[in-house]
Structures are given as C-alpha cells and as structure tokens.
Design a protein around this motif. Structure first.
Motif, PDB file in Angstrom:
ATOM      1  N   HIS A 155     -13.568 -16.177  55.908  1.00  0.00           N
ATOM      2  CA  HIS A 155     -14.397 -15.098  56.475  1.00  0.00           C
ATOM      3  C   HIS A 155     -15.847 -15.531  56.723  1.00  0.00           C
ATOM      4  O   HIS A 155     -16.621 -14.785  57.325  1.00  0.00           O
ATOM      5  CB  HIS A 155     -14.414 -13.909  55.501  1.00  0.00           C
ATOM      6  N   LEU A 156     -16.235 -16.693  56.251  1.00  0.00           N
ATOM      7  CA  LEU A 156     -17.642 -17.103  56.332  1.00  0.00           C
ATOM      8  C   LEU A 156     -18.055 -17.499  57.751  1.00  0.00           C
ATOM      9  O   LEU A 156     -17.245 -18.010  58.527  1.00  0.00           O
ATOM     10  CB  LEU A 156     -17.906 -18.292  55.400  1.00  0.00           C
ATOM     11  N   SER A 157     -19.344 -17.270  58.064  1.00  0.00           N
ATOM     12  CA  SER A 157     -19.937 -17.734  59.321  1.00  0.00           C
ATOM     13  C   SER A 157     -21.260 -18.416  59.019  1.00  0.00           C
ATOM     14  O   SER A 157     -22.051 -17.905  58.219  1.00  0.00           O
ATOM     15  CB  SER A 157     -20.237 -16.548  60.245  1.00  0.00           C
ATOM     16  N   PHE A 158     -21.501 -19.559  59.673  1.00  0.00           N
ATOM     17  CA  PHE A 158     -22.738 -20.315  59.454  1.00  0.00           C
ATOM     18  C   PHE A 158     -23.495 -20.528  60.755  1.00  0.00           C
ATOM     19  O   PHE A 158     -22.889 -20.873  61.777  1.00  0.00           O
ATOM     20  CB  PHE A 158     -22.414 -21.702  58.871  1.00  0.00           C
ATOM     21  N   ARG A 175     -26.216 -33.313  60.432  1.00  0.00           N
ATOM     22  CA  ARG A 175     -25.090 -33.425  61.375  1.00  0.00           C
ATOM     23  C   ARG A 175     -23.738 -33.522  60.675  1.00  0.00           C
ATOM     24  O   ARG A 175     -22.700 -33.400  61.320  1.00  0.00           O
ATOM     25  CB  ARG A 175     -25.289 -34.649  62.281  1.00  0.00           C
ATOM     26  N   LYS A 176     -23.758 -33.735  59.365  1.00  0.00           N
ATOM     27  CA  LYS A 176     -22.487 -33.785  58.634  1.00  0.00           C
ATOM     28  C   LYS A 176     -21.920 -32.384  58.399  1.00  0.00           C
ATOM     29  O   LYS A 176     -20.734 -32.218  58.146  1.00  0.00           O
ATOM     30  CB  LYS A 176     -22.692 -34.491  57.285  1.00  0.00           C
ATOM     31  N   ALA A 177     -22.787 -31.371  58.485  1.00  0.00           N
ATOM     32  CA  ALA A 177     -22.347 -29.991  58.200  1.00  0.00           C
ATOM     33  C   ALA A 177     -21.242 -29.516  59.150  1.00  0.00           C
ATOM     34  O   ALA A 177     -20.229 -28.985  58.689  1.00  0.00           O
ATOM     35  CB  ALA A 177     -23.536 -29.030  58.224  1.00  0.00           C
ATOM     36  N   PRO A 178     -21.389 -29.701  60.489  1.00  0.00           N
ATOM     37  CA  PRO A 178     -20.325 -29.231  61.377  1.00  0.00           C
ATOM     38  C   PRO A 178     -18.960 -29.843  61.050  1.00  0.00           C
ATOM     39  O   PRO A 178     -17.943 -29.127  61.041  1.00  0.00           O
ATOM     40  CB  PRO A 178     -20.803 -29.666  62.766  1.00  0.00           C
ATOM     41  N   GLU A 179     -18.937 -31.144  60.753  1.00  0.00           N
ATOM     42  CA  GLU A 179     -17.662 -31.797  60.401  1.00  0.00           C
ATOM     43  C   GLU A 179     -17.070 -31.157  59.147  1.00  0.00           C
ATOM     44  O   GLU A 179     -15.876 -30.886  59.077  1.00  0.00           O
ATOM     45  CB  GLU A 179     -17.882 -33.297  60.140  1.00  0.00           C
ATOM     46  N   PHE A 180     -17.937 -30.943  58.157  1.00  0.00           N
ATOM     47  CA  PHE A 180     -17.509 -30.370  56.881  1.00  0.00           C
ATOM     48  C   PHE A 180     -16.920 -28.969  57.101  1.00  0.00           C
ATOM     49  O   PHE A 180     -15.844 -28.639  56.597  1.00  0.00           O
ATOM     50  CB  PHE A 180     -18.713 -30.306  55.939  1.00  0.00           C
ATOM     51  N   ASN A 185     -11.997 -25.060  58.637  1.00  0.00           N
ATOM     52  CA  ASN A 185     -11.759 -23.985  59.616  1.00  0.00           C
ATOM     53  C   ASN A 185     -12.745 -22.828  59.476  1.00  0.00           C
ATOM     54  O   ASN A 185     -12.385 -21.664  59.658  1.00  0.00           O
ATOM     55  CB  ASN A 185     -10.327 -23.433  59.489  1.00  0.00           C
ATOM     56  N   ILE A 186     -13.995 -23.160  59.140  1.00  0.00           N
ATOM     57  CA  ILE A 186     -15.032 -22.127  58.991  1.00  0.00           C
ATOM     58  C   ILE A 186     -15.775 -21.977  60.321  1.00  0.00           C
ATOM     59  O   ILE A 186     -16.099 -22.961  60.982  1.00  0.00           O
ATOM     60  CB  ILE A 186     -16.024 -22.511  57.871  1.00  0.00           C
ATOM     61  N   ASP A 187     -16.065 -20.734  60.699  1.00  0.00           N
ATOM     62  CA  ASP A 187     -16.817 -20.439  61.919  1.00  0.00           C
ATOM     63  C   ASP A 187     -18.271 -20.915  61.758  1.00  0.00           C
ATOM     64  O   ASP A 187     -18.917 -20.605  60.759  1.00  0.00           O
ATOM     65  CB  ASP A 187     -16.796 -18.919  62.158  1.00  0.00           C
ATOM     66  N   TYR A 188     -18.764 -21.672  62.731  1.00  0.00           N
ATOM     67  CA  TYR A 188     -20.155 -22.125  62.639  1.00  0.00           C
ATOM     68  C   TYR A 188     -20.742 -22.347  64.027  1.00  0.00           C
ATOM     69  O   TYR A 188     -20.029 -22.518  65.016  1.00  0.00           O
ATOM     70  CB  TYR A 188     -20.250 -23.442  61.839  1.00  0.00           C
ATOM     71  N   ASP A 206     -32.792 -17.764  68.455  1.00  0.00           N
ATOM     72  CA  ASP A 206     -31.353 -18.030  68.442  1.00  0.00           C
ATOM     73  C   ASP A 206     -30.694 -17.492  67.174  1.00  0.00           C
ATOM     74  O   ASP A 206     -29.636 -16.877  67.238  1.00  0.00           O
ATOM     75  CB  ASP A 206     -31.084 -19.541  68.578  1.00  0.00           C
ATOM     76  N   PHE A 207     -31.333 -17.724  66.022  1.00  0.00           N
ATOM     77  CA  PHE A 207     -30.681 -17.215  64.805  1.00  0.00           C
ATOM     78  C   PHE A 207     -30.832 -15.701  64.689  1.00  0.00           C
ATOM     79  O   PHE A 207     -29.959 -15.022  64.146  1.00  0.00           O
ATOM     80  CB  PHE A 207     -31.086 -17.981  63.535  1.00  0.00           C
ATOM     81  N   ARG A 208     -31.912 -15.137  65.256  1.00  0.00           N
ATOM     82  CA  ARG A 208     -32.049 -13.676  65.247  1.00  0.00           C
ATOM     83  C   ARG A 208     -30.921 -13.034  66.070  1.00  0.00           C
ATOM     84  O   ARG A 208     -30.296 -12.062  65.629  1.00  0.00           O
ATOM     85  CB  ARG A 208     -33.409 -13.257  65.799  1.00  0.00           C
ATOM     86  N   ASN A 209     -30.652 -13.603  67.248  1.00  0.00           N
ATOM     87  CA  ASN A 209     -29.554 -13.079  68.081  1.00  0.00           C
ATOM     88  C   ASN A 209     -28.217 -13.204  67.361  1.00  0.00           C
ATOM     89  O   ASN A 209     -27.371 -12.314  67.426  1.00  0.00           O
ATOM     90  CB  ASN A 209     -29.469 -13.853  69.420  1.00  0.00           C
ATOM     91  N   TRP A 210     -28.059 -14.324  66.672  1.00  0.00           N
ATOM     92  CA  TRP A 210     -26.813 -14.579  65.927  1.00  0.00           C
ATOM     93  C   TRP A 210     -26.642 -13.520  64.832  1.00  0.00           C
ATOM     94  O   TRP A 210     -25.552 -12.970  64.652  1.00  0.00           O
ATOM     95  CB  TRP A 210     -26.898 -15.993  65.342  1.00  0.00           C
ATOM     96  N   ILE A 211     -27.742 -13.222  64.108  1.00  0.00           N
ATOM     97  CA  ILE A 211     -27.691 -12.199  63.048  1.00  0.00           C
ATOM     98  C   ILE A 211     -27.413 -10.815  63.642  1.00  0.00           C
ATOM     99  O   ILE A 211     -26.604 -10.056  63.115  1.00  0.00           O
ATOM    100  CB  ILE A 211     -29.006 -12.176  62.235  1.00  0.00           C
TER     101      ILE A 211
END
Length: 215
Positions: A155-158, A175-180, A185-188, A206-211
């Motif tokens: 259920h997590l989103s990053f 840059r290792k975060a997206p691979e991780f 199968n986490i939404d990011y 960008d992060f305000r729109n995302w929130i």
C-alpha cells in the motif's frame, strides 16, 4: 500516551479524520526548517514537524550521530538511528491518539537524515504509514528489517527526489532507491533536480502536487 520529542503543529481545516503529515528535518537543523513549507501545503493536512532528539553544539539537532575518522571515513551511528526510527514510530501512535487525525492516512516528509529515517520507519512499520516524501536522502539497508514481505508494503507510495549535484549525499546513493522499491513492487516516483543539497522550487511544486492527489 506521551512523547519526549519536541514538535510544532499546524492544525487541519478538518475537524476530524484529517490526513496527517509528519516532518523530519535533516542533520544539524530543527523543527522550523521544513515547517516553512506548511503554509503552502493542502489545508486539510494536519502537519506536525518534529525536532530530532540529540542536541548539537552550538545549535541544531540530529537523529543520530555522524562520525568522521581516519579509519572509517564518514560513518553513521546505526544503533542511534534505529532508536530514532522507533521514536518516530511511537510518535505516530501518539499523534493519532492525541489529535483528530486519520491513522490510515499518514505521510512522512523527510529531508536528508530525516529522509533516511522516513524510509526506515515506513519499511519497518509499514502498517503505520501510507506515503513518504523522501527529499535528498537514501535507503540505509543497515536499519531495515532483514526480510520485507511484499504484502506488508503493497500500500505504500514514495516520492523520492535528489539534487543532481548534491555535495553532501551523492546522487548515486539516492539512485538505488528506485531499484529497491521496484523490487518490492512499491509505487514510487523518482526525480532529480539541478541543485545541490536542498529543495528546488520545482521540486517543492512536484511533491506538493503528488501529496494533493493523495490527501
């Protein structure tokens, strides 16, 4: 329930069940730093900005010690970091009990050291978190569980972002975060901006729109 963490709040426009946003500042800063974003964020959010537990000299605070020595170079006190992960996790419980917020809609917003901990809180205690805004930080494997079950984190989103010329935390670490996250199968969403160790205006929008889409 009580907490030993000092914090400041911005109440929500909603009287109950407000989405909760908890801010975790970077090394050497304090609760006022990220709180400057609060006036520009959705008014439905109940915003809490935390002060890290370790006071530094002459001012500022840290979530855990970063030491420099000839042998190890720069190294993090992972035991202190784990304690701070637990402190933030307990604070989420405290906030959900104390304020009229929705415990199923908790977002962590971190910068730098606060991001490293936000990743760790979400991945150690996924049942307490829904979204993470991870600014200028990275995933520290040493403070994560040995095994993460995909079902627990589904259920997590990053929202992850980094300055492409960051001189404090190398962009390669981020840059290792997206691979991780992809492996679990986490939404990011991952973005880079042409700045150093800071938050570019475009990054903020960008992060305000995302929130906003997740409130």
């Amino acid at each position: 329930m009580t907490t030993n963490l000092h914090y400041i709040t911005r109440p929500s426009s909603l009287k109950e069940n407000a989405p909760l946003l908890i801010m975790c500042h970077g090394y050497g800063s304090d609760e006022n730093d990220l709180f400057s974003f609060a006036t520009e964020l959705p008014e439905e959010l109940f915003i809490i900005s935390l002060r890290a537990p370790y006071a530094m000299q002459p001012y500022g605070n840290a979530w855990y010690a970063i030491n420099f020595d000839a042998e190890k170079g720069k190294w993090s006190d992972n035991e202190q970091a784990k304690q701070s992960v637990d402190l933030i996790s307990e604070f989420i419980d405290y906030a959900c009990e104390t304020y009229p917020v929705n415990s199923k809609n908790v977002t962590l917003l971190g910068f730098s050291q606060g991001t490293i901990l936000s990743y760790a809180v979400a991945l150690n205690y996924p049942e307490k978190v829904k979204n993470v805004v991870a600014l200028s930080g990275y995933i520290n494997d040493d403070i994560l569980p040995n095994n993460i079950d995909e079902k627990d984190v589904a259920h997590l989103s990053f929202f992850c972002s980094h300055g492409s010329v960051d001189q404090v935390i190398p962009v390669n670490w981020a840059r290792k975060a997206p691979e991780f996250l992809k492996a679990l199968n986490i939404d990011y969403k991952y973005s880079e901006y042409p700045v150093g160790h800071g938050v570019a205006p475009q990054n903020f929008y960008d992060f305000r729109n995302w929130i906003e889409k997740r409130v």
